[in-house]
Design an enzyme around this catalytic site. Structure first.
Site, PDB file in Angstrom:
ATOM      1  N   GLU A 139       0.844  -1.198   0.000  1.00 12.96           N
ATOM      2  CA  GLU A 139       0.000   0.000   0.000  1.00 12.96           C
ATOM      3  C   GLU A 139       0.882   1.252   0.000  1.00 12.96           C
ATOM      4  O   GLU A 139       0.623   2.210  -0.746  1.00 12.96           O
ATOM      5  CB  GLU A 139      -0.838  -0.067   1.270  1.00 12.96           C
ATOM      6  CG  GLU A 139      -1.922   0.930   1.396  1.00 12.96           C
ATOM      7  CD  GLU A 139      -2.476   0.886   2.818  1.00 12.96           C
ATOM      8  OE1 GLU A 139      -2.651  -0.234   3.374  1.00 12.96           O
ATOM      9  OE2 GLU A 139      -2.702   1.959   3.389  1.00 12.96           O
ATOM     10  N   ASP A 159       0.884   3.803  -3.107  1.00 16.03           N
ATOM     11  CA  ASP A 159       0.602   5.209  -2.837  1.00 16.03           C
ATOM     12  C   ASP A 159       1.637   6.097  -3.546  1.00 16.03           C
ATOM     13  O   ASP A 159       1.285   7.120  -4.144  1.00 16.03           O
ATOM     14  CB  ASP A 159       0.647   5.425  -1.312  1.00 16.03           C
ATOM     15  CG  ASP A 159       0.516   6.884  -0.923  1.00 16.03           C
ATOM     16  OD1 ASP A 159      -0.603   7.400  -1.024  1.00 16.03           O
ATOM     17  OD2 ASP A 159       1.527   7.493  -0.537  1.00 16.03           O
ATOM     18  N   ASN A 162      -7.356   1.143   0.237  1.00 20.67           N
ATOM     19  CA  ASN A 162      -6.008   0.710   0.607  1.00 20.67           C
ATOM     20  C   ASN A 162      -5.585  -0.507  -0.199  1.00 20.67           C
ATOM     21  O   ASN A 162      -4.423  -0.625  -0.607  1.00 20.67           O
ATOM     22  CB  ASN A 162      -5.934   0.374   2.096  1.00 20.67           C
ATOM     23  CG  ASN A 162      -6.068   1.609   2.965  1.00 20.67           C
ATOM     24  OD1 ASN A 162      -5.985   2.736   2.465  1.00 20.67           O
ATOM     25  ND2 ASN A 162      -6.283   1.416   4.250  1.00 20.67           N
ATOM     26  N   GLU A 190      -4.540   0.537  -3.594  1.00 20.57           N
ATOM     27  CA  GLU A 190      -3.153   1.029  -3.565  1.00 20.57           C
ATOM     28  C   GLU A 190      -2.170  -0.139  -3.547  1.00 20.57           C
ATOM     29  O   GLU A 190      -1.163  -0.135  -4.271  1.00 20.57           O
ATOM     30  CB  GLU A 190      -2.918   1.913  -2.336  1.00 20.57           C
ATOM     31  CG  GLU A 190      -3.588   3.275  -2.429  1.00 20.57           C
ATOM     32  CD  GLU A 190      -3.267   4.170  -1.243  1.00 20.57           C
ATOM     33  OE1 GLU A 190      -3.081   5.372  -1.461  1.00 20.57           O
ATOM     34  OE2 GLU A 190      -3.216   3.666  -0.103  1.00 20.57           O
TER      35      GLU A 190
END
Lengths: 245, 245
Positions: free
Chosen positions: B63, B67, B134, B137
């Site tokens: 994640e 990101d 999440n 990501e």
């Protein structure tokens, strides 16, 4: 890229441009294909000119872009270098690598002060604190525009990260969450306590679960290979939850 | 990549893996070369297992990586799409694109809820608020590990950004800084004022410079093609300086 090369052969450059090209060659390892983004990258907002419709062309847009490149390259580098470290650790180490202080230091080391243009009359104690680091970010943005991601990535790794950072030293001085938490509780007249909740037998090793409470209220749990590591993990979680800087 | 292909031919997959491969093919457009990072990407921390030395393998590391990829790809996309917008605008639009709400929405649209694994018994109103976003990501992080940056970039642009975002709508609803500033001054019993400082004749167009004061104290200046735009620009600067969210 082919046309950029052709264009660069037929362009005559000013003395200032030639100096900039030489500096970029020193920093990056080869001459720019397209000088334009670098010209913008060295232009601080104090000397920016309005180019169109009330839009001033300074290096701030490129700084925003370079910041994203640095974040991405360093994220991937740390992700692969530390396969068994959690995202809290990765985030913390990355933020130290791209911190204002670090970037200013590296910018000075690679010669950014020699190429950045800014209005020296407008210099105040605060306004230029991050001038060099920001210009370094803008240079990374310019490299992305000129050469693409893979080239920019190699530049960040080979010309910035490897020669100018001592990762072991960064790790050694990375903040101790337990002391941060204890300091905070002292300041706010509260009492922290670390409790051992559980030991899980994993066959070849044991995992410890620790809990931290503040004034008897459970705040966070942490796990790790030793009680000390589990405490650090719990303290890190607690620092996030209690919004301790 | 060649060896990954060979490996995938000789691997026999479980039923669960086959379902995951089919889902990835739907989302990404082609089968994974290496299934491992995707298996981790769909594993929420509530079902993570300790794999080594007290280290739990959940999707949180991926994640963190995804990101960074999203931040980078969207930064470059906006930088090129809006050559005459300043970094404040680019930052604001990017933060809306990668906001928790947006990512949750897109994650649902591309089928993340069907593949994520989490402990439903531990579900509380808050703990799973960002579960799907999440995991999206983390999927982007897995694609980076499996296929490299250029592939991951294309995935973000072609499978997420273009089909699932209406940029014009985002622009239209992007916060109005002037109203934010006025709201804040009302709350704090202060008086804001916008003053026209200067009009610069640029030949084909005029540039306006506006200043905003709060209780007579100059806070920020802004410039733009119209007085209204210059006011917005000044208000945006003021919101940053006064730390108005």
């Amino acid at each position: 890229m082919f046309f950029s090369r052709i264009r660069s052969i037929f362009t005559t450059y000013s003395k200032e441009d030639k100096r900039l090209i030489a500096s970029i060659k020193m920093m990056v390892g080869s001459k720019p294909l397209n000088l334009r983004p670098y010209r913008v990258a060295v232009q601080h907002t104090s000397v920016a000119k309005s180019v169109k419709k009330g839009f001033k062309e300074s290096n701030e847009r490129l700084e925003y872009l370079g910041d994203a490149v640095l974040g991405m390259v360093v994220a991937e580098y740390l992700f692969k270098k530390y396969p068994f470290k959690d995202e809290g650790f990765l985030t913390e180490v990355r933020s130290r690598i791209v911190s204002r202080d670090s970037l200013n230091r590296v910018a000075r080391a690679i010669g950014i002060p020699d190429i950045v243009k800014f209005d020296r009359r407008r210099k105040t104690p605060n306004s230029h604190k991050s001038l060099y680091g920001n210009t370094l970010e803008a240079m990374v943005g310019a490299i992305l525009i000129d050469r693409g991601y893979n080239f920019a990535r190699k530049f960040v790794l080979k010309k910035l990260l490897v020669p100018h950072y001592d990762i072991d030293e960064i790790l050694a001085t990375t903040k101790n969450y337990k002391s941060k938490l204890i300091e905070w509780t002292q300041k706010h007249a509260k009492t922290p306590k670390f409790e051992h909740l559980q030991t899980i037998d994993k066959g070849h090793f044991k995992e410890f679960i620790m809990q931290v409470t503040v004034d008897e209220e459970p705040i966070a749990k942490g796990h790790g290979l030793s009680k000390k590591k589990a405490e650090q993990d719990a303290a890190r979680e607690a620092c996030i939850k209690l919004e301790i800087e």
